[in-house]
Scaffold this active site. Structure first.
Site, mmCIF file in Angstrom:
data_model
loop_
_atom_site.group_PDB
_atom_site.id
_atom_site.type_symbol
_atom_site.label_atom_id
_atom_site.label_comp_id
_atom_site.label_asym_id
_atom_site.label_seq_id
_atom_site.Cartn_x
_atom_site.Cartn_y
_atom_site.Cartn_z
ATOM 1 N N ALA A 124 0.840 -1.208 0.000
ATOM 2 C CA ALA A 124 0.000 0.000 0.000
ATOM 3 C C ALA A 124 0.873 1.256 0.000
ATOM 4 O O ALA A 124 1.945 1.247 0.595
ATOM 5 C CB ALA A 124 -0.900 0.003 1.234
ATOM 6 N N GLY A 126 0.229 1.389 -3.310
ATOM 7 C CA GLY A 126 0.112 0.696 -4.594
ATOM 8 C C GLY A 126 0.964 1.266 -5.715
ATOM 9 O O GLY A 126 0.802 0.866 -6.871
ATOM 10 N N LYS A 128 4.112 0.775 -6.458
ATOM 11 C CA LYS A 128 4.883 -0.262 -7.146
ATOM 12 C C LYS A 128 3.976 -1.379 -7.647
ATOM 13 O O LYS A 128 4.234 -1.961 -8.690
ATOM 14 C CB LYS A 128 5.995 -0.784 -6.245
ATOM 15 N N GLU A 146 -0.892 -6.055 1.742
ATOM 16 C CA GLU A 146 -0.706 -4.993 2.729
ATOM 17 C C GLU A 146 -1.253 -5.492 4.058
ATOM 18 O O GLU A 146 -2.403 -5.924 4.143
ATOM 19 C CB GLU A 146 -1.426 -3.717 2.272
ATOM 20 N N CYS A 243 13.041 3.582 1.369
ATOM 21 C CA CYS A 243 13.200 5.006 1.043
ATOM 22 C C CYS A 243 14.018 5.665 2.150
ATOM 23 O O CYS A 243 13.679 6.742 2.629
ATOM 24 C CB CYS A 243 11.858 5.677 0.805
HETATM 25 N N1 SAM Z 1 5.196 -0.292 -1.937
HETATM 26 C C1 SAM Z 1 4.374 0.836 -1.575
HETATM 27 C C2 SAM Z 1 4.239 1.756 -2.765
HETATM 28 O O1 SAM Z 1 5.092 1.735 -3.651
HETATM 29 O O2 SAM Z 1 3.228 2.482 -2.838
HETATM 30 C C3 SAM Z 1 4.884 1.542 -0.343
HETATM 31 C C4 SAM Z 1 5.090 0.618 0.822
HETATM 32 S S1 SAM Z 1 5.595 1.357 2.313
HETATM 33 C C5 SAM Z 1 7.238 1.777 2.020
HETATM 34 C C6 SAM Z 1 5.711 -0.026 3.374
HETATM 35 C C7 SAM Z 1 4.429 -0.728 3.690
HETATM 36 O O3 SAM Z 1 4.717 -1.819 4.571
HETATM 37 C C8 SAM Z 1 3.386 0.119 4.398
HETATM 38 O O4 SAM Z 1 2.197 0.118 3.669
HETATM 39 C C9 SAM Z 1 3.210 -0.542 5.745
HETATM 40 O O5 SAM Z 1 1.873 -0.512 6.210
HETATM 41 C C10 SAM Z 1 3.651 -1.960 5.496
HETATM 42 N N2 SAM Z 1 4.125 -2.642 6.725
HETATM 43 C C11 SAM Z 1 4.278 -2.128 7.969
HETATM 44 N N3 SAM Z 1 4.689 -3.076 8.823
HETATM 45 C C12 SAM Z 1 4.792 -4.216 8.137
HETATM 46 C C13 SAM Z 1 5.163 -5.546 8.475
HETATM 47 N N4 SAM Z 1 5.541 -5.865 9.711
HETATM 48 N N5 SAM Z 1 5.122 -6.467 7.506
HETATM 49 C C14 SAM Z 1 4.767 -6.139 6.252
HETATM 50 N N6 SAM Z 1 4.422 -4.898 5.876
HETATM 51 C C15 SAM Z 1 4.439 -3.940 6.800
#
Ligand code: SAM
Length: 478
Positions: A124, A126, A128, A146, A243
């Site tokens: 999320a 989304g 990527k 997500e 990031c």
């Molecule tokens: N890939 C997304 C995009 O390009 O729009 C951005 C992702 S963001 C950097 C990381 C995501 O990992 C967040 O949506 C977050 O809610 C989720 N996240 C948080 N803790 C997590 C966990 N323990 N395991 C997996 N995902 C997690």
């Protein structure tokens, strides 16, 4: 104001060498440049949807060099007031993160093979996932996961908007995927991180940063990678990205993977041509544990901070396992049952239709069995294209079908009605149409379009129109 320990570490004036800046930056002068860039203006960029636009728009002249569909904009418009964004014609995506397209294509040596299965584990909102959906194409499958339910809902809406029909959205913990052993050709972990690269775009990220948080993130990233590793097939690719800039969450984790897991050290993107291209673009090309790494510094590149590496799981015997289904969520429709649906899509022969609860869904044939197997053991909240509900042998189409790239271009049981900008915004705000607009609509179902792209359905019944726009797609407060 930057977090003091971050600033000191970047300027190398205390002992926080463990964050790695002393190795990463050429000296304190470069640290000053980095901080200045993080205090400057963020660049604006978008990524267009080739499944909805036959060609890149003429005004998209300033192209993101590492993505075929990416473009920089001279200024930041109010995207919410552009119906084309709501139609999925483009996604507002920061330029550096668009690099994963280049990385994946470099690793595959060109286009992705047909039927590629991608697991985007931290997906999320989304950005990527929609990029992978484009790359995989209708023959492939993207599982966009997500863990946070509310964020998974936003992800599912963005997937509906993008409209390629090759994505299943799940809301699961990374460890839940281990049971789908050797299932995926690509595992993408865009990990939750300390967000140093977001210090410019999102000033709140500065307040949330601490050394303790960096360490917590690094440990969590390792847990996520370890939990999902089994889902990747031998010979498959892992894309790890964050990031943030520090080494602990980046190089150290890549080296840890290379040391503790069966990773091929011959990185698919380490050749000199790849290195030359990246250097031309200002991307820092590095190495960790024998794996090529790519870092985007905002003072060197037109984009936000970003880090990525791609590595291949060592070859071995593939033992694909599917856990026993806990439930049968999808009920496949036979030919006769599919008839009310087939006329709504451009290539019905390429699709299978199924029912889940009250809704009918369409899937490209290669992905159908996979989605059904995933739905047996995971929390699938959206998949394929939601066609709508059948009442009395007739389909009441879902909003997602209006935004599906393969919606039948002609012979729909609906009238296509072109709207002006103000009318399209009225629709997206869920406001009633004025008499003049309503007068132009046909009695019954209308497919509303703006500038040639569908925005949604509405039904006219005499002097009333019933908008079929779901609440979560509505523009609020603008
Ligand atoms: N890939 C997304 C995009 O390009 O729009 C951005 C992702 S963001 C950097 C990381 C995501 O990992 C967040 O949506 C977050 O809610 C989720 N996240 C948080 N803790 C997590 C966990 N323990 N395991 C997996 N995902 C997690």
């Amino acid at each position: 104001m930057f977090p003091p320990e971050f600033e000191k570490s970047v300027l190398r004036d205390n002992g926080h060498g463990g964050l790695g800046y002393a190795e990463l930056l050429t000296g304190p002068e470069e640290g000053v440049q980095l901080l200045a860039a993080l205090d400057g203006e963020a660049v604006t960029s978008v990524r267009f949807n080739p499944f909805k636009l036959a060609a890149m728009p003429a005004e998209a002249k300033d192209r993101v060099p590492w993505n075929r569909y990416g473009a920089y904009l001279a200024e930041r418009p109010v995207f919410t007031l552009d119906p084309a964004m709501h139609s999925g014609a483009y996604y507002v995506q920061e330029a550096s993160s668009q690099f994963v397209e280049w990385l994946l294509r470099a690793a595959f040596g060109g286009e992705l093979p047909a039927h590629t299965r991608i697991l985007d584990l931290c997906a999320a909102p989304g950005g990527k996932s929609t990029l992978y959906s484009t790359l995989a194409g209708p023959e492939g499958l993207v599982v966009a996961n997500e863990v946070i339910r509310a964020r998974a809902g936003v992800l599912a809406d963005n997937v509906r908007r993008w409209g390629v029909g090759n994505v299943a959205v799940t809301c699961n913990e990374p460890r839940d995927f281990a049971a789908y052993r050797h299932w995926f050709d690509v595992l993408a972990v865009d990990a939750p991180c300390s967000g140093e690269g977001m210090f410019r775009k999102n000033r709140e990220a500065r307040g949330e940063w601490s050394l303790a948080n960096v360490d917590m993130c690094a440990a969590r990233q390792r847990r996520i990678l370890a939990d999902a590793w089994d889902a990747l097939r031998p010979g498959g690719l892992l894309i790890y990205s964050t990031c943030t800039f520090n080494r602990r969450e980046n190089e150290d984790n890549v080296a840890w993977l290379a040391e503790n897991y069966a990773v091929d050290v011959g990185t698919p993107t380490a050749d000199s041509a790849a290195q030359k291209k990246c250097t031309e673009w200002g991307i820092e090309f590095g190495e960790a544990g024998g794996i090529a790494t790519f870092r985007f510094w905002p003072h060197r590149v037109r984009g936000e901070g970003f880090f990525a590496a791609v590595m291949r799981k060592a070859d071995g015997r593939i033992k694909r396992e599917t856990p026993r289904a806990r439930r049968e969520l999808l009920v496949e429709l036979n030919r006769a049952e599919s008839r009310p649906l087939a006329g709504w899509v451009a290539s019905p022969e390429a699709m299978k239709f199924a029912r889940a609860g009250d809704n009918c869904y369409g899937y490209y044939r290669p992905a159908y069995r996979d989605v059904a197997a995933l739905a047996g053991g995971l929390n699938v909240i959206y998949s394929g294209v939601c066609m709508g509900q059948i009442f009395g042998g007739k389909l009441r189409p879902d909003h997602a079908l209006a935004l599906f790239h393969d919606l039948a271009p002609t012979d729909l049981p609906a009238t296509a009605s072109a709207l002006t900008l103000e009318e399209a915004l009225d629709y997206l705000r869920k406001r009633d149409f004025g008499d003049a607009t309503r007068g132009r609509l046909a009695e019954g179902l209308n497919l509303l379009t703006y500038d040639g792209l569908p925005v949604g359905w509405t039904k006219r019944i005499g002097h009333r129109t019933n908008s079929m726009l779901p609440g979560s797609f509505r523009i609020v407060n603008l």
